[in-house]
Design a protein around this motif. Structure first.
Motif, PDB file in Angstrom:
ATOM      1  N   ARG A  33       0.877   5.148   0.454  1.00  0.00           N
ATOM      2  CA  ARG A  33       0.347   6.483   0.794  1.00  0.00           C
ATOM      3  C   ARG A  33       1.040   7.529   0.474  1.00  0.00           C
ATOM      4  O   ARG A  33       2.112   7.928   0.837  1.00  0.00           O
ATOM      5  N   SER A  60      -3.781   7.504  -2.036  1.00  0.00           N
ATOM      6  CA  SER A  60      -3.298   6.160  -1.668  1.00  0.00           C
ATOM      7  C   SER A  60      -3.861   5.198  -2.564  1.00  0.00           C
ATOM      8  O   SER A  60      -4.789   5.455  -3.287  1.00  0.00           O
ATOM      9  N   GLU A 111       0.881  -1.192  -0.085  1.00  0.00           N
ATOM     10  CA  GLU A 111      -0.057  -0.074   0.138  1.00  0.00           C
ATOM     11  C   GLU A 111       0.980   1.341   0.027  1.00  0.00           C
ATOM     12  O   GLU A 111       1.649   1.340   0.956  1.00  0.00           O
ATOM     13  N   ALA A 146       4.871   5.124   2.988  1.00  0.00           N
ATOM     14  CA  ALA A 146       4.263   6.398   2.907  1.00  0.00           C
ATOM     15  C   ALA A 146       5.269   7.411   2.589  1.00  0.00           C
ATOM     16  O   ALA A 146       6.300   7.742   3.015  1.00  0.00           O
ATOM     17  N   HIS A 199      -6.469   6.912   7.539  1.00  0.00           N
ATOM     18  CA  HIS A 199      -6.543   5.340   7.171  1.00  0.00           C
ATOM     19  C   HIS A 199      -6.579   4.584   8.641  1.00  0.00           C
ATOM     20  O   HIS A 199      -6.720   3.405   8.543  1.00  0.00           O
TER      21      HIS A 199
END
Length: 426
Positions: free
Chosen positions: A89, A94, A87, A213, A263
């Motif tokens: 971000r 995202s 994932e 991130a 999130h």
């Protein structure tokens, strides 16, 4: 041989002396021992340290195949967890990549490196493998001849010597193997100018994906280790001491950079271990110097942005074991002669992808850069042809390029397949 045997002043012998009891050294030791090759592992640390030193935890599909082939994968099959999702971000939103369904459709296995090392060590000792703990290799001499000698010192400071036909340097970039190389050895090195505060937190994972991130304050990473332990990374200014950040500052930075307000909250927990990792890449131009052969971090150091280190180590150990068995048992030196070239093909591919990941994850204006971000205010004519762009222009250009890479990864299936193949591949 008991685990706590140390070096003796009398000279001892083995066909292959292996320096270092990490993934490379112990994989090599297991494979040579299974083939009936007389070998010994020399390790400067004590058994407890070897079994508990925390490192990476993502094993590539090929690494699992290698361990399976040689009966060394029981522990990871019992306790490892398959993983196939990232994932990202970012400041522009995202997105997730199910990389296990992309490219070659291969998964990682999440299995802490200290657990893998414990498995390899247990298997090696159970098979009668020889290992000398608390025995520090000082130098490897005579590598141009047929019988190199490893000078060692035990925990009490007593000197000793091991004579071998081959020495396998699996003792890292600062070990005796590298220190013993000829002065004209060519080394390729890159300092990426990025540091991470690496943290192990006594907390369950906060997400079911590897989290990357990208934030104006700097990069942050989330990687599951076990059901109760999570690895976090925080970009920090180069030169930052590991203990400079309080736990409160760490929690605040993680929440902000991983965008917990968007999130959901993170699980923090007690910090079990912390260190600062400076992102560097390092490769030797060849991995064989006469009777001294290199594997693992002694051969190359990939920056830890793509979890390639332990996976390269296991791959190199298998290639080196096959080559040594061919030479020692059948007198066939062809694989040994080609060992360096075969490994370097994989090493440079891993280095290229790790470099790409660093460029993807880190803004040129992260912690400690001192650079500004944003376009230069003024006439839209740009510098004259051949003129050198200033720091502000360079920062804005590289930041725009980074965001374009992220957008391509988010939207292009071709780019996603390439990412998946290289992310899991080795």
């Amino acid at each position: 041989m008991t685990e706590r045997q140390t070096g003796r002043t009398a000279q001892q012998t083995a066909d292959v002396v292996i320096l270092g009891a990490g993934p490379a050294g112990l994989t090599l030791g297991n494979l040579l021992r299974a083939a009936g090759i007389d070998c010994v592992v020399l390790e400067r640390a004590d058994p407890e340290h070897v079994r508990t030193r925390a490192r990476a935890g993502f094993l590539a599909a090929n690494t699992v195949r290698v361990l399976d082939r040689h009966g060394l994968a029981d522990g990871l099959h019992r306790h490892g967890k398959p993983h196939g999702t990232c994932e990202f971000r970012t400041e522009d939103g995202s997105f997730r990549l199910d990389y296990g369904a992309l490219g070659r459709r291969e998964l990682h296995t999440v299995y802490p490196q200290q657990d893998l090392v414990t498995d390899l060590l247990t298997h090696y000792l159970a098979a009668g493998g020889r290992i000398a703990f608390e025995t520090e290799a000082q130098a490897v001499e005579g590598i141009d001849g047929p019988a190199p000698t490893v000078t060692v010192r035990d925990a009490e400071g007593r000197p000793g010597h091991w004579r071998a036909r081959y020495v396998a340097g699996c003792d890292g970039r600062h070990g005796a193997a590298r220190r013993s190389l000829p002065p004209d050895t060519r080394r390729y090195h890159r300092d990426h100018g990025v540091s991470w505060l690496a943290l192990l937190a006594e907390a369950p994972p906060s997400m079911d994906a590897v989290g990357y991130a990208m934030h104006p304050d700097g990069f942050a990473g989330h990687m599951a280790r076990t059901a109760d332990v999570t690895r976090y990374y925080l970009q920090c200014a180069p030169g930052t001491p590991a203990d400079a950040w309080s736990e409160e500052r760490i929690r605040t930075a993680l929440d902000r950079r991983l965008r917990a307000d968007e999130h959901g909250p993170l699980h923090h927990g007690r910090i079990l271990h912390r260190s600062v990792v400076h992102l560097e890449s390092d490769v030797l131009d060849r991995l064989r110097y006469g009777s001294l052969l290199l594997a693992g971090d002694a051969a190359s150091l990939p920056a830890p942005a793509a979890a390639k280190g332990a996976n390269l180590a296991v791959l190199e150990a298998e290639l080196l074991a096959e080559a040594l068995i061919d030479e020692l048992q059948r007198g066939d030196a062809r694989a040994l002669d080609g060992y360096s070239a075969r490994c370097l093909t994989h090493i440079w591919r891993a280095q290229e992808f790790a470099h790409w990941m660093i460029q993807l994850l880190h803004s040129p204006v992260g912690p400690g850069s001192g650079a500004a971000v944003g376009p230069v205010v003024g006439p839209a004519v740009g510098p004259a042809v051949g003129a050198q762009a200033g720091p502000a222009e360079e920062s804005f250009f590289h930041e725009a390029m980074r965001r374009s890479r992220v957008e391509s990864l988010r939207t292009s299936r071709t780019h996603q397949d390439w990412f998946a193949e290289n992310y899991v591949g080795i």
